[in-house]
Write a protein that holds these residues in place. Structure first.
Motif, PDB file in Angstrom:
ATOM      1  N   LEU A 164       0.779  -1.085   0.034  1.00  0.00           N
ATOM      2  CA  LEU A 164       0.032   0.034  -0.187  1.00  0.00           C
ATOM      3  C   LEU A 164       0.946   1.422   0.100  1.00  0.00           C
ATOM      4  O   LEU A 164       1.916   1.381   0.632  1.00  0.00           O
ATOM      5  CB  LEU A 164      -1.058  -0.002   1.148  1.00  0.00           C
ATOM      6  CG  LEU A 164      -1.672  -1.213   1.351  1.00  0.00           C
ATOM      7  CD1 LEU A 164      -2.652  -0.983   2.597  1.00  0.00           C
ATOM      8  CD2 LEU A 164      -2.816  -1.449   0.196  1.00  0.00           C
ATOM      9  N   SER A 165       0.302   2.257  -0.513  1.00  0.00           N
ATOM     10  CA  SER A 165       1.207   3.449  -0.655  1.00  0.00           C
ATOM     11  C   SER A 165       0.049   4.611  -0.028  1.00  0.00           C
ATOM     12  O   SER A 165      -1.113   4.697  -0.219  1.00  0.00           O
ATOM     13  CB  SER A 165       1.501   3.937  -2.144  1.00  0.00           C
ATOM     14  OG  SER A 165       2.386   3.069  -2.832  1.00  0.00           O
ATOM     15  N   CYS A 166       0.825   5.611   0.621  1.00  0.00           N
ATOM     16  CA  CYS A 166       0.047   6.960   1.095  1.00  0.00           C
ATOM     17  C   CYS A 166       0.795   7.741   0.811  1.00  0.00           C
ATOM     18  O   CYS A 166       1.951   8.215   1.057  1.00  0.00           O
ATOM     19  CB  CYS A 166       0.101   6.759   2.777  1.00  0.00           C
ATOM     20  SG  CYS A 166      -0.844   8.096   3.512  1.00  0.00           S
ATOM     21  N   ALA A 167       0.447   8.694  -0.317  1.00  0.00           N
ATOM     22  CA  ALA A 167       1.227   9.939  -1.102  1.00  0.00           C
ATOM     23  C   ALA A 167       0.603  11.341  -0.576  1.00  0.00           C
ATOM     24  O   ALA A 167      -0.677  11.370  -0.272  1.00  0.00           O
ATOM     25  CB  ALA A 167       1.084   9.672  -2.435  1.00  0.00           C
ATOM     26  N   ALA A 168       1.452  12.018  -0.002  1.00  0.00           N
ATOM     27  CA  ALA A 168       1.070  13.036   0.565  1.00  0.00           C
ATOM     28  C   ALA A 168       1.296  14.350  -0.353  1.00  0.00           C
ATOM     29  O   ALA A 168       2.313  14.365  -1.032  1.00  0.00           O
ATOM     30  CB  ALA A 168       1.734  13.610   1.957  1.00  0.00           C
ATOM     31  N   SER A 169       0.125  15.246  -0.458  1.00  0.00           N
ATOM     32  CA  SER A 169       0.159  16.344  -1.467  1.00  0.00           C
ATOM     33  C   SER A 169       0.085  17.695  -0.601  1.00  0.00           C
ATOM     34  O   SER A 169      -0.341  17.649   0.320  1.00  0.00           O
ATOM     35  CB  SER A 169      -0.665  16.313  -2.351  1.00  0.00           C
ATOM     36  OG  SER A 169      -1.909  16.314  -1.963  1.00  0.00           O
ATOM     37  N   GLY A 170       0.414  18.882  -0.988  1.00  0.00           N
ATOM     38  CA  GLY A 170       0.568  19.946  -0.266  1.00  0.00           C
ATOM     39  C   GLY A 170       1.470  19.993   0.653  1.00  0.00           C
ATOM     40  O   GLY A 170       2.569  19.894   0.307  1.00  0.00           O
ATOM     41  N   ARG A 171       1.495  20.718   1.994  1.00  0.00           N
ATOM     42  CA  ARG A 171       2.305  20.949   3.000  1.00  0.00           C
ATOM     43  C   ARG A 171       2.818  19.557   3.448  1.00  0.00           C
ATOM     44  O   ARG A 171       2.593  19.657   4.754  1.00  0.00           O
ATOM     45  CB  ARG A 171       1.896  21.910   3.696  1.00  0.00           C
ATOM     46  CG  ARG A 171       1.593  23.574   3.135  1.00  0.00           C
ATOM     47  CD  ARG A 171       1.083  24.422   4.158  1.00  0.00           C
ATOM     48  NE  ARG A 171       2.164  24.638   5.121  1.00  0.00           N
ATOM     49  CZ  ARG A 171       1.997  25.495   6.150  1.00  0.00           C
ATOM     50  NH1 ARG A 171       0.887  26.166   6.275  1.00  0.00           N
ATOM     51  NH2 ARG A 171       2.797  25.767   7.295  1.00  0.00           N
ATOM     52  N   GLU A 229      -9.069  -0.121  13.232  1.00  0.00           N
ATOM     53  CA  GLU A 229      -8.099  -0.471  14.136  1.00  0.00           C
ATOM     54  C   GLU A 229      -6.811  -0.097  13.701  1.00  0.00           C
ATOM     55  O   GLU A 229      -6.775  -0.221  12.353  1.00  0.00           O
ATOM     56  CB  GLU A 229      -8.159  -1.944  14.630  1.00  0.00           C
ATOM     57  CG  GLU A 229      -8.112  -3.247  13.337  1.00  0.00           C
ATOM     58  CD  GLU A 229      -7.884  -4.430  13.457  1.00  0.00           C
ATOM     59  OE1 GLU A 229      -8.233  -4.705  14.700  1.00  0.00           O
ATOM     60  OE2 GLU A 229      -7.163  -5.134  12.710  1.00  0.00           O
ATOM     61  N   PHE A 230      -5.984   0.133  14.615  1.00  0.00           N
ATOM     62  CA  PHE A 230      -4.486   0.431  14.147  1.00  0.00           C
ATOM     63  C   PHE A 230      -3.929  -0.768  13.595  1.00  0.00           C
ATOM     64  O   PHE A 230      -3.867  -2.054  14.048  1.00  0.00           O
ATOM     65  CB  PHE A 230      -3.828   0.808  15.594  1.00  0.00           C
ATOM     66  CG  PHE A 230      -2.252   1.097  15.270  1.00  0.00           C
ATOM     67  CD1 PHE A 230      -1.370   0.155  15.703  1.00  0.00           C
ATOM     68  CD2 PHE A 230      -1.858   2.156  14.969  1.00  0.00           C
ATOM     69  CE1 PHE A 230      -0.074  -0.021  15.496  1.00  0.00           C
ATOM     70  CE2 PHE A 230      -0.481   2.230  14.794  1.00  0.00           C
ATOM     71  CZ  PHE A 230       0.413   1.397  14.861  1.00  0.00           C
ATOM     72  N   ALA A 231      -2.925  -0.565  12.490  1.00  0.00           N
ATOM     73  CA  ALA A 231      -2.083  -1.581  12.159  1.00  0.00           C
ATOM     74  C   ALA A 231      -0.616  -1.263  12.136  1.00  0.00           C
ATOM     75  O   ALA A 231      -0.062  -2.093  12.740  1.00  0.00           O
ATOM     76  CB  ALA A 231      -2.606  -1.556  10.495  1.00  0.00           C
ATOM     77  N   SER A 232      -0.189   0.080  11.771  1.00  0.00           N
ATOM     78  CA  SER A 232       1.302   0.424  11.814  1.00  0.00           C
ATOM     79  C   SER A 232       1.263   1.920  11.971  1.00  0.00           C
ATOM     80  O   SER A 232       0.231   2.546  11.288  1.00  0.00           O
ATOM     81  CB  SER A 232       1.886  -0.363  10.705  1.00  0.00           C
ATOM     82  OG  SER A 232       3.151   0.006  10.618  1.00  0.00           O
ATOM     83  N   ALA A 233       2.342   2.392  12.022  1.00  0.00           N
ATOM     84  CA  ALA A 233       2.651   3.774  12.054  1.00  0.00           C
ATOM     85  C   ALA A 233       4.159   4.173  11.924  1.00  0.00           C
ATOM     86  O   ALA A 233       4.932   3.225  12.482  1.00  0.00           O
ATOM     87  CB  ALA A 233       2.008   4.471  13.194  1.00  0.00           C
ATOM     88  N   VAL A 287       4.640   7.190   2.187  1.00  0.00           N
ATOM     89  CA  VAL A 287       4.654   6.160   3.079  1.00  0.00           C
ATOM     90  C   VAL A 287       4.093   4.753   2.404  1.00  0.00           C
ATOM     91  O   VAL A 287       3.204   4.844   2.172  1.00  0.00           O
ATOM     92  CB  VAL A 287       4.024   6.551   4.372  1.00  0.00           C
ATOM     93  CG1 VAL A 287       4.132   5.230   5.429  1.00  0.00           C
ATOM     94  CG2 VAL A 287       4.703   7.646   5.248  1.00  0.00           C
ATOM     95  N   TYR A 288       4.852   3.550   2.751  1.00  0.00           N
ATOM     96  CA  TYR A 288       4.474   2.341   2.230  1.00  0.00           C
ATOM     97  C   TYR A 288       4.192   1.174   3.248  1.00  0.00           C
ATOM     98  O   TYR A 288       4.835   1.473   4.469  1.00  0.00           O
ATOM     99  CB  TYR A 288       5.468   1.830   1.336  1.00  0.00           C
ATOM    100  CG  TYR A 288       6.035   2.798   0.207  1.00  0.00           C
ATOM    101  CD1 TYR A 288       7.211   3.432   0.045  1.00  0.00           C
ATOM    102  CD2 TYR A 288       5.331   2.573  -1.174  1.00  0.00           C
ATOM    103  CE1 TYR A 288       7.476   4.446  -0.966  1.00  0.00           C
ATOM    104  CE2 TYR A 288       5.554   3.553  -2.050  1.00  0.00           C
ATOM    105  CZ  TYR A 288       6.649   4.502  -1.916  1.00  0.00           C
ATOM    106  OH  TYR A 288       7.162   5.132  -2.831  1.00  0.00           O
ATOM    107  N   LEU A 289       3.174   0.708   2.874  1.00  0.00           N
ATOM    108  CA  LEU A 289       2.961  -0.645   3.939  1.00  0.00           C
ATOM    109  C   LEU A 289       3.084  -1.890   3.201  1.00  0.00           C
ATOM    110  O   LEU A 289       2.163  -2.060   2.460  1.00  0.00           O
ATOM    111  CB  LEU A 289       1.524  -0.472   4.681  1.00  0.00           C
ATOM    112  CG  LEU A 289       1.283  -1.469   5.787  1.00  0.00           C
ATOM    113  CD1 LEU A 289       2.236  -1.113   6.973  1.00  0.00           C
ATOM    114  CD2 LEU A 289      -0.144  -1.417   6.113  1.00  0.00           C
TER     115      LEU A 289
END
Length: 128
Positions: free
Chosen positions: A19-26, A45-49, A78-80
């Motif tokens: 999985l990918s979590c891409a941030a845009s903006g600031r 539920e929480f998986a990872s951070a 951020v990747y999972l």
């Protein structure tokens, strides 16, 4: 700041997804990124951070040893990496960002309340 999650899909038990979590903006204003998951009829539920300073990675016991979280600072992503997937991993996976340092206090890194920015979810389905 906006977060965009992607990479979900259908996989056989024992398989892998990233999985990918891409941030845009600031994006520089995010201190931690968490992955949470929600199965039908269940609480999120929480998986990872991960702390974007590189100071820590966190995992739920249910995914420890199978999932790996990582960051690519240059890509603001951020990747999972999820290996040895099980049917019970089936859920909608959400990435979330902490822009006000809530996750620095107590166990907030494990809690949805620790995050103020949420992306849309991505479906992960693991078939047996």
């Amino acid at each position: 700041v906006q977060l965009q999650a992607s990479g979900g899909g259908l996989v056989l038990a024992g398989g892998s997804l990233r999985l990918s979590c891409a941030a845009s903006g600031r994006a520089y204003g995010i201190y931690a990124v968490g992955w949470f998951r929600q199965a039908p009829g269940r609480e999120r539920e929480f998986a990872s951070a991960i702390r974007l300073s590189g100071a820590g990675e966190y995992y739920a016991d249910s995914v420890k040893g199978r999932f790996t979280i990582a960051r690519d600072v240059a890509k603001n992503t951020v990747y999972l990496q999820m290996n040895s997937l099980r049917p019970e991993d089936t859920a909608v996976y959400y990435c979330a960002g902490d822009s006000i340092r809530r996750t620095y206090y107590g166990d907030a890194v494990y809690d949805t309340d620790g995050y103020d920015i949420w992306g849309q979810g991505t479906q992960v389905t693991v078939s047996s």
